[in-house]
Structure formats: C-alpha cells, structure tokens
Design a protein around this motif. Structure first.
Motif, PDB file in Angstrom:
ATOM      1  N   ASP A   7       0.814  -1.027  -0.066  1.00  0.00           N
ATOM      2  CA  ASP A   7      -0.035  -0.051   0.091  1.00  0.00           C
ATOM      3  C   ASP A   7       0.821   1.182   0.111  1.00  0.00           C
ATOM      4  O   ASP A   7       0.566   2.223  -0.634  1.00  0.00           O
ATOM      5  CB  ASP A   7      -0.907  -0.050   1.198  1.00  0.00           C
ATOM      6  N   HIS A   8       1.786   1.347   0.841  1.00  0.00           N
ATOM      7  CA  HIS A   8       2.566   2.203   1.000  1.00  0.00           C
ATOM      8  C   HIS A   8       3.512   2.865  -0.272  1.00  0.00           C
ATOM      9  O   HIS A   8       3.669   3.847  -0.654  1.00  0.00           O
ATOM     10  CB  HIS A   8       3.496   2.493   2.120  1.00  0.00           C
ATOM     11  N   LEU A   9       4.044   1.654  -0.793  1.00  0.00           N
ATOM     12  CA  LEU A   9       4.962   1.555  -2.060  1.00  0.00           C
ATOM     13  C   LEU A   9       4.133   2.286  -3.240  1.00  0.00           C
ATOM     14  O   LEU A   9       4.460   3.142  -4.005  1.00  0.00           O
ATOM     15  CB  LEU A   9       5.377   0.372  -2.301  1.00  0.00           C
ATOM     16  N   LEU A  10       2.873   1.616  -3.477  1.00  0.00           N
ATOM     17  CA  LEU A  10       1.978   1.913  -4.500  1.00  0.00           C
ATOM     18  C   LEU A  10       1.512   3.540  -4.440  1.00  0.00           C
ATOM     19  O   LEU A  10       1.520   3.924  -5.624  1.00  0.00           O
ATOM     20  CB  LEU A  10       1.020   1.193  -4.703  1.00  0.00           C
ATOM     21  N   HIS A  11       1.151   3.998  -3.161  1.00  0.00           N
ATOM     22  CA  HIS A  11       0.875   5.345  -2.981  1.00  0.00           C
ATOM     23  C   HIS A  11       2.177   6.027  -3.253  1.00  0.00           C
ATOM     24  O   HIS A  11       1.752   7.122  -3.951  1.00  0.00           O
ATOM     25  CB  HIS A  11       0.477   5.504  -1.598  1.00  0.00           C
ATOM     26  N   ALA A  12       3.222   5.862  -2.861  1.00  0.00           N
ATOM     27  CA  ALA A  12       4.312   6.777  -3.322  1.00  0.00           C
ATOM     28  C   ALA A  12       4.657   6.778  -4.885  1.00  0.00           C
ATOM     29  O   ALA A  12       5.083   7.566  -5.425  1.00  0.00           O
ATOM     30  CB  ALA A  12       5.708   6.218  -2.550  1.00  0.00           C
ATOM     31  N   LEU A  13       4.225   5.606  -5.581  1.00  0.00           N
ATOM     32  CA  LEU A  13       4.536   5.508  -7.141  1.00  0.00           C
ATOM     33  C   LEU A  13       3.324   6.131  -7.510  1.00  0.00           C
ATOM     34  O   LEU A  13       3.288   6.424  -8.969  1.00  0.00           O
ATOM     35  CB  LEU A  13       4.673   4.237  -7.535  1.00  0.00           C
TER      36      LEU A  13
END
Length: 308
Positions: free
Chosen positions: A28-34
């Motif tokens: 979740d956190h990685l996809l939000h950053a991308l």
C-alpha cells in the motif's frame, strides 16, 4: 519509451499474522508513493506451474499449494507464512517477473518494476524461507535466456539480506552472473565473498554492520561494476530490497534513499551500454514503511529517467 509498473490486487491477499514485518501495508505505501509517477501500468498475470518449474520442481510447487489453508495462516517455518490467498499472490509475483521480461524484450517498455508480494529471493529450489515462496528474480533471468534466446543475463540483488535462494537457483548457471550486496554477518548466514558459484558466476559483496552509502559505493565500484562490465549482459534483473535503509528495523546498514537512487542510476548506466537499456526490477524487502516508500520511489524515478 517508458517504464512499466506491474502489480496486481491479488498481492494484497497474502495475509501474514499481526505484527509480521512482511505485511500488506508495505505494498500500500509503495504504490501510494508511485501513484503520481508517469508509468505504463500493467496487470501481473498468474504464472502457471510450467512457468514456475523453470526454477522449482513440481513437487515443491505442489507442496506450497497443499500448505495454503482454507482460512487463517499456516507457518512454513518461523518466518514464512501462507494464507488462503498466498498461492495466487505468489503466482502473480512470478507472473509479473515474466510479464516484465516480455514487455522489455518487445520494447513495449524500456524497463519495468514489479511491485508484488510475497518477495522471492530467499526461496531455494525446494525450501520456502525468509518470507519467500518462489524465486522471482531467478525465474525472470531463466525465462529471458530460455524463452527469448538471450545468452547472458545479470542479476543484481541489493537487499540487506543475502539472496541465498537466488544464489541456490543460479549456482550452476554459467549464463547468469549473480551479484549480491548484503550486510554480513546477518541472517541467513550466507553471502561470504568466498561463495563464487560453480562457474565463477557469483559475486558477493559483504558489508559490515553500521556501514552506509559510502562503503556501498566503494564495494560496487571495486567489486561489482567491473564484473558486470566484463560479463556484458544482455539484460539486467534487479532484486530491489530497500531494507538496507538506516531506518529499517531488521538490519543495521545505514543507506539513505539517495543511495538507492545512485545505485539504480549506475546499474542503468551499465544496462544502457550493454543491455540495450533492458532492466527488470522486482521488489524484495523493505520493512520501515516510510523508508520503503521513499527509497522505492527514488529507485523507480531513476528507472524512468533511464527509460526516456
């Protein structure tokens, strides 16, 4: 040309026990950053048994199938768990790696990043471990050789933990150069510089606990980049673990997000010279959510820059 982001919602269905570091929130956190980045967004297919059998025997694949419960979670070892959705999530991870190779080889994308979980680089030929079920990076490399007819592929692993699974799967493969940097000593206990593969095709870069980006850069300049240049790979696979970050709770290296950016830039520079810019990156570790998001974004931003 562009950078592909390959993921799938099924990767959220691999559920680990409360408090486990390899959790849904990582993705979740990685996809939000991308999310704000200009990426070619592709859905990861589910790898078939035949796909996975490039690196794992069928009896192992069947074992993982049987282990997945109808509800709850089951421990395969003290660290590695499966839930009802784990097999499909793992198939998506393996399928993402294959899809990424196809996208790069067909020039649908210049390079690709696979944002999937569970990770893969600790899975040995017949042993799940370290949160990992299938060896996605090794699978991508073997697929590039056997399906697309490449002659030489490099796999570079900068996760803080040694990619013992990838090393096991590629130990006898002279067409692949495996380069791995890792904190040493640290679990799983492998990764000494003396481990060099059956064909001198393994390069391990042990890094002392507490060391940071400067030591990492020296190790890659002295030990990795010359070997990669001499090998002249036609594709580069990256096992992108972000747990060497200073804030990660599972190890004691002191990299910052800009260190991951620098290393990605340098690997892409080598890929531009030798690989026609063909780079496939697959997510491995990274367990501090903010550090994972920042470092993962820096990594993908460099892939985008290299893909222009």
């Amino acid at each position: 040309m562009t950078t592909a982001l390959i993921t799938h919602a099924d990767c959220h269905d691999h559920i680990t026990p409360d408090g486990h570091p390899e959790r849904v929130a990582r993705l979740d956190h990685l996809l939000h950053a991308l999310a704000p980045l200009d990426l070619l967004r592709l859905a990861a297919p589910a790898a078939s048994d035949a796909d996975i059998a490039r690196v794992h025997p069928q009896r192992y694949i069947d074992r993982i199938k049987r282990a997945a419960p109808e509800q709850g979670q089951v421990a395969l070892d003290s660290d590695t768990w499966v839930s009802p959705g784990s097999m499909q999530a793992a198939r998506r991870g393996a399928g993402a790696a294959i899809r990424a190779v196809d996208a790069v080889m067909s020039r649908e994308a210049t390079n690709a990043f696979c944002a999937t979980r569970p990770p893969g680089h600790h899975a040995e030929r017949e042993t799940p471990m370290g949160f990992c079920l299938f060896g996605n990076a090794a699978l991508a490399a073997k697929y590039a050789l056997d399906h697309h007819g490449l002659e030489r592929v490099a796999v570079v692993d900068f996760d803080v933990h040694h990619g013992n699974g990838t090393q096991d799967l590629l130990w006898d493969e002279e067409r692949i150069l495996f380069v791995s940097s890792q904190q040493f000593p640290l679990w799983p206990g492998t990764g000494a510089a003396t481990e060099t593969g059956a064909h001198d095709n393994v390069v391990n870069l042990p890094l002392r606990p507490g060391s940071g980006g400067s030591e990492m850069r020296d190790a890659y300049r002295g030990g990795a980049f010359p070997r990669l240049e001499a090998f002249e790979p036609q594709m580069m696979i990256i096992s992108a673990g972000f747990d060497a970050h200073h804030d990660d709770p599972l190890a004691q290296l002191a990299w910052q997000a800009e260190d991951f950016r620098w290393l990605t830039h340098e690997l892409c520079r080598i890929a531009t010279t030798h690989c026609r810019r063909r780079v496939v990156s697959v997510l491995e570790g990274g367990y501090d959510l903010a550090a994972l998001a920042a470092s993962g974004r820096a990594h993908v931003e460099e892939l985008i820059e290299a893909g222009k």
